[in-house]
Write a protein that holds these residues in place. Structure first.
Motif, PDB file in Angstrom:
ATOM      1  N   PHE A  17       0.843  -1.195   0.000  1.00  0.00           N
ATOM      2  CA  PHE A  17       0.000   0.000   0.000  1.00  0.00           C
ATOM      3  C   PHE A  17       0.880   1.248   0.000  1.00  0.00           C
ATOM      4  CE2 PHE A  17      -3.227  -2.498   2.817  1.00  0.00           C
ATOM      5  CZ  PHE A  17      -3.474  -3.355   1.764  1.00  0.00           C
ATOM      6  N   PHE A  18       1.928   1.211   0.836  1.00  0.00           N
ATOM      7  CA  PHE A  18       2.861   2.336   0.943  1.00  0.00           C
ATOM      8  C   PHE A  18       3.497   2.651  -0.412  1.00  0.00           C
ATOM      9  CE2 PHE A  18       7.513   3.159   1.535  1.00  0.00           C
ATOM     10  CZ  PHE A  18       7.419   4.505   1.865  1.00  0.00           C
ATOM     11  N   VAL A  19       3.951   1.611  -1.110  1.00  0.00           N
ATOM     12  CA  VAL A  19       4.564   1.820  -2.425  1.00  0.00           C
ATOM     13  C   VAL A  19       3.531   2.386  -3.397  1.00  0.00           C
ATOM     14  CG1 VAL A  19       5.632   0.671  -4.415  1.00  0.00           C
ATOM     15  CG2 VAL A  19       6.309   0.036  -2.101  1.00  0.00           C
ATOM     16  N   ALA A  20       2.318   1.835  -3.362  1.00  0.00           N
ATOM     17  CA  ALA A  20       1.269   2.300  -4.260  1.00  0.00           C
ATOM     18  C   ALA A  20       0.925   3.771  -4.003  1.00  0.00           C
ATOM     19  CB  ALA A  20       0.027   1.433  -4.100  1.00  0.00           C
ATOM     20  N   ILE A  21       0.882   4.142  -2.738  1.00  0.00           N
ATOM     21  CA  ILE A  21       0.518   5.518  -2.377  1.00  0.00           C
ATOM     22  C   ILE A  21       1.617   6.497  -2.751  1.00  0.00           C
ATOM     23  CG2 ILE A  21       0.118   7.057  -0.406  1.00  0.00           C
ATOM     24  CD1 ILE A  21      -1.312   4.608   0.911  1.00  0.00           C
ATOM     25  N   THR A  22       2.859   6.138  -2.433  1.00  0.00           N
ATOM     26  CA  THR A  22       3.965   7.072  -2.650  1.00  0.00           C
ATOM     27  C   THR A  22       4.399   7.144  -4.114  1.00  0.00           C
ATOM     28  OG1 THR A  22       5.552   5.337  -2.035  1.00  0.00           O
ATOM     29  CG2 THR A  22       4.857   6.878  -0.311  1.00  0.00           C
ATOM     30  N   HIS A  23       4.238   6.022  -4.851  1.00  0.00           N
ATOM     31  CA  HIS A  23       4.650   5.996  -6.259  1.00  0.00           C
ATOM     32  C   HIS A  23       3.472   6.072  -7.218  1.00  0.00           C
ATOM     33  CE1 HIS A  23       8.877   5.128  -5.361  1.00  0.00           C
ATOM     34  NE2 HIS A  23       8.424   4.337  -4.402  1.00  0.00           N
ATOM     35  N   LYS A  24       2.270   6.100  -6.663  1.00  0.00           N
ATOM     36  CA  LYS A  24       1.056   6.192  -7.479  1.00  0.00           C
ATOM     37  C   LYS A  24       0.980   5.081  -8.519  1.00  0.00           C
ATOM     38  CE  LYS A  24      -0.111  10.141  -5.543  1.00  0.00           C
ATOM     39  NZ  LYS A  24       1.024  10.264  -4.616  1.00  0.00           N
ATOM     40  N   ASN A  25       1.401   3.885  -8.109  1.00  0.00           N
ATOM     41  CA  ASN A  25       1.415   2.768  -9.037  1.00  0.00           C
ATOM     42  C   ASN A  25       1.382   1.451  -8.266  1.00  0.00           C
ATOM     43  OD1 ASN A  25       1.464   1.397 -11.435  1.00  0.00           O
ATOM     44  ND2 ASN A  25       3.503   2.073 -12.052  1.00  0.00           N
ATOM     45  N   VAL A  26       0.913   0.385  -8.900  1.00  0.00           N
ATOM     46  CA  VAL A  26       0.926  -0.937  -8.285  1.00  0.00           C
ATOM     47  C   VAL A  26       2.366  -1.428  -8.230  1.00  0.00           C
ATOM     48  CG1 VAL A  26       0.163  -3.322  -8.523  1.00  0.00           C
ATOM     49  CG2 VAL A  26      -1.399  -1.457  -9.094  1.00  0.00           C
ATOM     50  N   PRO A  27       2.815  -1.946  -7.085  1.00  0.00           N
ATOM     51  CA  PRO A  27       4.214  -2.384  -6.950  1.00  0.00           C
ATOM     52  C   PRO A  27       4.599  -3.455  -7.962  1.00  0.00           C
ATOM     53  CG  PRO A  27       3.127  -2.286  -4.817  1.00  0.00           C
ATOM     54  CD  PRO A  27       2.058  -2.100  -5.848  1.00  0.00           C
ATOM     55  N   ALA A  28       5.876  -3.439  -8.341  1.00  0.00           N
ATOM     56  CA  ALA A  28       6.398  -4.427  -9.282  1.00  0.00           C
ATOM     57  C   ALA A  28       6.416  -5.806  -8.640  1.00  0.00           C
ATOM     58  CB  ALA A  28       7.803  -4.033  -9.723  1.00  0.00           C
ATOM     59  N   LYS A  29       6.347  -6.843  -9.492  1.00  0.00           N
ATOM     60  CA  LYS A  29       6.300  -8.225  -9.010  1.00  0.00           C
ATOM     61  C   LYS A  29       7.544  -8.597  -8.213  1.00  0.00           C
ATOM     62  CE  LYS A  29       5.781 -13.000 -10.596  1.00  0.00           C
ATOM     63  NZ  LYS A  29       7.005 -13.492  -9.925  1.00  0.00           N
ATOM     64  N   ASP A  30       8.720  -8.041  -8.583  1.00  0.00           N
ATOM     65  CA  ASP A  30       9.942  -8.429  -7.876  1.00  0.00           C
ATOM     66  C   ASP A  30       9.928  -7.997  -6.421  1.00  0.00           C
ATOM     67  OD1 ASP A  30      10.196  -5.742  -8.479  1.00  0.00           O
ATOM     68  OD2 ASP A  30      12.325  -5.850  -8.973  1.00  0.00           O
ATOM     69  N   LYS A  31       9.240  -6.868  -6.128  1.00  0.00           N
ATOM     70  CA  LYS A  31       9.124  -6.453  -4.728  1.00  0.00           C
ATOM     71  C   LYS A  31       8.311  -7.465  -3.938  1.00  0.00           C
ATOM     72  CE  LYS A  31       9.681  -1.438  -5.106  1.00  0.00           C
ATOM     73  NZ  LYS A  31      10.911  -1.443  -4.305  1.00  0.00           N
ATOM     74  N   VAL A  32       7.254  -7.968  -4.550  1.00  0.00           N
ATOM     75  CA  VAL A  32       6.421  -8.959  -3.877  1.00  0.00           C
ATOM     76  C   VAL A  32       7.206 -10.242  -3.643  1.00  0.00           C
ATOM     77  CG1 VAL A  32       4.282 -10.284  -4.018  1.00  0.00           C
ATOM     78  CG2 VAL A  32       4.352  -7.945  -4.894  1.00  0.00           C
ATOM     79  N   ASP A  33       7.980 -10.670  -4.656  1.00  0.00           N
ATOM     80  CA  ASP A  33       8.773 -11.894  -4.513  1.00  0.00           C
ATOM     81  C   ASP A  33       9.832 -11.746  -3.427  1.00  0.00           C
ATOM     82  OD1 ASP A  33       7.378 -13.299  -6.400  1.00  0.00           O
ATOM     83  OD2 ASP A  33       8.763 -12.912  -8.038  1.00  0.00           O
ATOM     84  N   ASP A  34      10.471 -10.566  -3.353  1.00  0.00           N
ATOM     85  CA  ASP A  34      11.451 -10.332  -2.290  1.00  0.00           C
ATOM     86  C   ASP A  34      10.814 -10.496  -0.923  1.00  0.00           C
ATOM     87  OD1 ASP A  34      13.500  -9.874  -4.036  1.00  0.00           O
ATOM     88  OD2 ASP A  34      13.412  -7.697  -3.921  1.00  0.00           O
TER      89      ASP A  34
END
Length: 278
Positions: free
Chosen positions: A211-228
């Motif tokens: 949520f934090f990444v989405a809010i601050t970058h105004k975009n859905v986080p990249a898949k690699d962040k989720v995998d990490d």
């Protein structure tokens, strides 16, 4: 002795430095740690076999894992069930593979270390791909998209700001993660005692980080962040987490405040230095 989770990047760096699994185990023991890996680590290493011309690299990586002889963390979906049973019935939670499943996983590691990549191994990767789609920690995608389309009215600058802003929604997240296995009232009780449920807490915080990444970058986080973050989630029952990835190191305690982030070079370079002095 404490437990330390080695994510994929750390194992690849040991290979780059020409360090054997036995040497890795010895140096970790000197630091007071028993090595642990997760099924997602095995999956990522196994996928190396699918990269053209990488068979020898894959085999060498699994030789390190074989000789490292690590414990293997249990799957998050299994641990969520166990934590739910802990809440409902007071049962203890074992965070690691045991019995037949542990033996079967070790057998797969042995096969990979011998360069065997057969149909069964391909099915392992395919089934893991399908399983990740089902129990991916990015369960909050719809929420993330909602946040992007209707961002908070407050100016949330830090991860801590986002946690504070959305803490009232944690019971709802708990209900989503546990797939309706507990009532709304029970979810609220769990949310108030989240530190008692390490895997659940990690998945909740991983979602809030998205949520934090989405809010601050105004975009859905990249898949690699989720995998990490999947690695951090699988390390929920460990004491420390080993990687050289700087962003992941800085995120570890956001996802699990009890997990000590350790930079690979603080341990790996020591091993490399010792080898060069032999």
């Amino acid at each position: 002795m404490g437990t330390i989770f080695l994510e994929t990047n750390a194992l690849c760096r040991f290979l780059d430095e020409g360090v054997s699994g036995e040497e890795v185990r010895a140096i970790l023991s000197a630091y007071g740690y028993q090595p642990v890996i997760g099924l997602h680590v095995i999956y990522e290493l196994a996928r190396t076999y699918l990269a053209g011309g990488k068979e020898l690299v894959a085999k060498s990586l699994f030789e390190i894992v074989r000789d490292l002889d690590p414990d293997i963390s249990e799957e998050p979906r299994v641990l969520l069930i166990r934590e739910c049973e802990k809440f409902l019935y007071g049962r203890n939670v074992d965070g690691f593979l045991s019995g037949a499943r542990k033996a079967e996983t070790r057998q797969e590691i042995m096969k990979f270390s011998e360069g065997v990549f057969d149909d069964e191994a391909r099915n392992f990767i395919t089934s893991r791909d399908e399983q990740f789609k089902q129990d991916h920690p990015e369960i909050g995608v719809e929420n993330i998209n909602a946040f992007v389309n209707d961002p908070p009215k407050q100016n949330l600058r830090s991860f801590e700001d986002v946690v504070e802003y959305y803490k009232g929604g944690i019971p709802e997240l708990v209900t989503q993660i546990l797939a309706g296995n507990i009532s709304a009232q029970q979810a609220a009780r769990v949310a108030n005692n989240l530190n008692d449920f390490p895997i659940l807490r990690s998945i909740v915080m991983a979602n809030i980080y998205l949520f934090f990444v989405a809010i601050t970058h105004k975009n859905v986080p990249a898949k690699d962040k989720v995998d990490d973050h999947r690695h951090v989630i699988e390390a929920s029952y460990c004491d420390a987490f080993l990687t050289e990835e700087s962003q992941l190191l800085s995120n570890v305690r956001k996802i699990n405040p009890d997990l000590e982030p350790i930079q690979w070079s603080t341990i790996g370079k020591v091993v490399s230095l010792e080898k060069s002095n032999e």
